[in-house]
Write a protein that holds these residues in place. Structure first.
Motif, PDB file in Angstrom:
ATOM      1  N   ASP A 123       9.945  16.971   1.099  1.00 52.26           N
ATOM      2  CA  ASP A 123       9.270  16.158   0.091  1.00 52.26           C
ATOM      3  C   ASP A 123      10.236  15.259  -0.672  1.00 52.26           C
ATOM      4  O   ASP A 123       9.814  14.421  -1.465  1.00 52.26           O
ATOM      5  N   GLN A 140       0.830  -1.215   0.000  1.00 55.50           N
ATOM      6  CA  GLN A 140       0.000   0.000   0.000  1.00 55.50           C
ATOM      7  C   GLN A 140       0.861   1.260   0.000  1.00 55.50           C
ATOM      8  O   GLN A 140       0.614   2.200  -0.750  1.00 55.50           O
ATOM      9  N   GLU A 141       1.884   1.276   0.853  1.00 52.82           N
ATOM     10  CA  GLU A 141       2.745   2.470   0.940  1.00 52.82           C
ATOM     11  C   GLU A 141       3.562   2.631  -0.340  1.00 52.82           C
ATOM     12  O   GLU A 141       3.804   3.743  -0.802  1.00 52.82           O
ATOM     13  N   SER A 177       3.477  11.423  11.888  1.00 48.74           N
ATOM     14  CA  SER A 177       2.575  11.170  13.022  1.00 48.74           C
ATOM     15  C   SER A 177       3.019   9.953  13.842  1.00 48.74           C
ATOM     16  O   SER A 177       2.670   9.844  15.015  1.00 48.74           O
ATOM     17  N   SER A 191       3.380  12.602  -0.258  1.00 44.98           N
ATOM     18  CA  SER A 191       3.081  13.520   0.856  1.00 44.98           C
ATOM     19  C   SER A 191       2.217  12.805   1.910  1.00 44.98           C
ATOM     20  O   SER A 191       2.324  13.084   3.110  1.00 44.98           O
ATOM     21  N   ASN A 192       1.380  11.858   1.476  1.00 43.98           N
ATOM     22  CA  ASN A 192       0.576  11.091   2.447  1.00 43.98           C
ATOM     23  C   ASN A 192       1.460  10.183   3.290  1.00 43.98           C
ATOM     24  O   ASN A 192       1.231  10.000   4.483  1.00 43.98           O
ATOM     25  N   VAL A 193       2.484   9.613   2.633  1.00 39.71           N
ATOM     26  CA  VAL A 193       3.428   8.765   3.367  1.00 39.71           C
ATOM     27  C   VAL A 193       4.138   9.633   4.415  1.00 39.71           C
ATOM     28  O   VAL A 193       4.239   9.259   5.587  1.00 39.71           O
ATOM     29  N   SER A 218       3.219  12.469   5.842  1.00 40.29           N
ATOM     30  CA  SER A 218       2.421  12.935   6.992  1.00 40.29           C
ATOM     31  C   SER A 218       2.158  11.798   7.974  1.00 40.29           C
ATOM     32  O   SER A 218       2.215  11.999   9.193  1.00 40.29           O
ATOM     33  N   GLU A 219       1.943  10.593   7.452  1.00 41.60           N
ATOM     34  CA  GLU A 219       1.729   9.466   8.366  1.00 41.60           C
ATOM     35  C   GLU A 219       3.031   9.098   9.084  1.00 41.60           C
ATOM     36  O   GLU A 219       3.047   8.767  10.269  1.00 41.60           O
ATOM     37  N   TRP A 220       4.131   9.168   8.333  1.00 45.09           N
ATOM     38  CA  TRP A 220       5.448   8.892   8.927  1.00 45.09           C
ATOM     39  C   TRP A 220       5.677   9.841  10.106  1.00 45.09           C
ATOM     40  O   TRP A 220       6.082   9.410  11.195  1.00 45.09           O
ATOM     41  N   GLN A 243       1.784  10.062  -4.350  1.00 45.11           N
ATOM     42  CA  GLN A 243       1.099  10.391  -3.086  1.00 45.11           C
ATOM     43  C   GLN A 243       2.084  10.326  -1.930  1.00 45.11           C
ATOM     44  O   GLN A 243       1.735   9.916  -0.823  1.00 45.11           O
ATOM     45  N   LYS A 267       1.478   4.201  -2.951  1.00 46.84           N
ATOM     46  CA  LYS A 267       1.356   5.658  -2.731  1.00 46.84           C
ATOM     47  C   LYS A 267       2.608   6.354  -3.256  1.00 46.84           C
ATOM     48  O   LYS A 267       2.537   7.385  -3.917  1.00 46.84           O
TER      49      LYS A 267
END
Ligand code: BTN
Length: 321
Positions: free
Chosen positions: A298, A252-253, A271, A263-265, A267-269, A261, A256
């Motif tokens: 980025d 899944q990652e 968090s 940037s989604n990785v 932001s989750e990283w 995507q 992304k």
């Protein structure tokens, strides 16, 4: 294990405690009952416990605690990772084998071993592969420039962290890609690349996880800062289910990452990071940077606000705090 044996196991697993007759298995696979019986005997030799009741059929009672490809493949919810699994009882290093196989095997191939005799860690260090752990390497072939590889390191760390959190432990990522539980290292990732000029040929993600490792087995010099999932959870994990979830999360990652995507990785990283917000010292071959870790850029670099209030980006290095 050949295809028929894997299929028989798949049928028995999905039937649970309900016996399946040799006749039924045979007609599903287009083989005779005698062939089914022959395969059942071979499957038992691999350590599976199968109850055979005359006139009723076969029931799978238990599976061995081994990382056999067929165990990983049954119920695996990926479309790329783990479609091909190369299994060894013992190797020097799964990363070294994966590097040798990368030219011949498709993207997504996994090289997995029960034991590593010369496991390799980051920056030339060795990696201790204790009994009960999970040691494997993933062959990936993204068409990316070399500078993007740092991003894949974050992708792998995030996937491992998410799979561990699914087990109920508070796993966090230490930049660049150590996974910690309660501040102690439970997983290390070694990313190795083969590149032609600037274009990546393949990336090997080597993942080492102290899954069901006993704490008293750790060497004195790493004992204080190491842990295992079993120790943190208070009970051993089912390594096969964990690997399946981990491969799913990693795919899944990775998707992304490949579909813009990232940037989604990131932001989750962030968090799930253990590093962001901490005062760190990062060592690279050319310099030592001290300051507060304030973000990930980025391009996957760690952003440090130095004590002189200057922002520095570091793409790879050893991080201490
Ligand atoms: C580190 O934290 O230094 C990285 C450790 C990576 C260990 C894994 S185990 C599977 C794969 N094979 C190796 O030889 N190393 C990686």
């Amino acid at each position: 294990m050949n295809g028929n044996k894997t299929e028989i196991l798949r049928i028995l697993k999905s039937s649970g405690s309900k016996p399946v007759s040799g006749q039924e298995i045979g007609s599903k696979l287009g083989i005779t009952r005698a062939m089914v019986w022959k395969y059942i005997k071979e499957i038992k030799k691999d350590g599976y416990e199968i109850q055979s009741s005359p006139k009723i059929g076969y029931t799978l009672k238990s599976s061995p605690d081994m990382l056999y490809p067929e165990q990983i493949k049954i119920g695996l919810e990926t479309s790329l990772l783990g479609k091909e699994i190369v299994y060894y009882d013992e190797v020097e290093s799964t990363n070294s084998i994966a590097k040798e196989l990368a030219g011949k095997y498709p993207e997504g191939t996994i090289v997995i071993a029960e034991t590593q005799k010369k496991g390799r860690g980051r920056m030339g260090s060795d990696w201790l592969s204790l009994p009960g752990g999970i040691w494997f390497s993933v062959i990936l072939k993204p068409s990316i420039p070399l500078e993007y590889v740092a991003k894949m390191t974050l992708v792998a760390g995030l996937a491992v962290t998410k799979a561990m959190r699914d087990l109920g432990v508070d796993a966090r990522i230490k930049w660049p890609n150590d996974v910690l539980i309660n501040g102690k290292k439970v997983c290390g990732i070694l990313t190795e690349v083969d590149a032609e000029v600037e274009q990546v040929e393949h990336v090997i993600l080597g993942i080492g996880i102290n899954a069901n490792v006993r704490l008293n087995e750790f060497r004195e010099d790493i004992k204080e800062n190491s842990t295992s999932i079993e120790a943190e959870l208070g009970e051993p994990i089912d390594r096969i289910s964990f690997i399946k979830d981990l491969l799913f999360q990693l795919e899944q990652e990775y998707i992304k990452f490949k579909t813009q995507q990232f940037s989604n990785v990131v932001s989750e990283w962030i968090s799930l990071s253990d590093t962001i917000g901490k005062k760190v010292t990062v060592t690279t071959p050319t310099k030592i940077t001290e300051g507060k870790a304030v973000g990930i850029t980025d391009r996957g670099a760690l952003l440090i606000l130095t004590d002189n209030n200057v922002k520095e980006e570091i793409i790879a290095g050893r991080c201490r705090y």
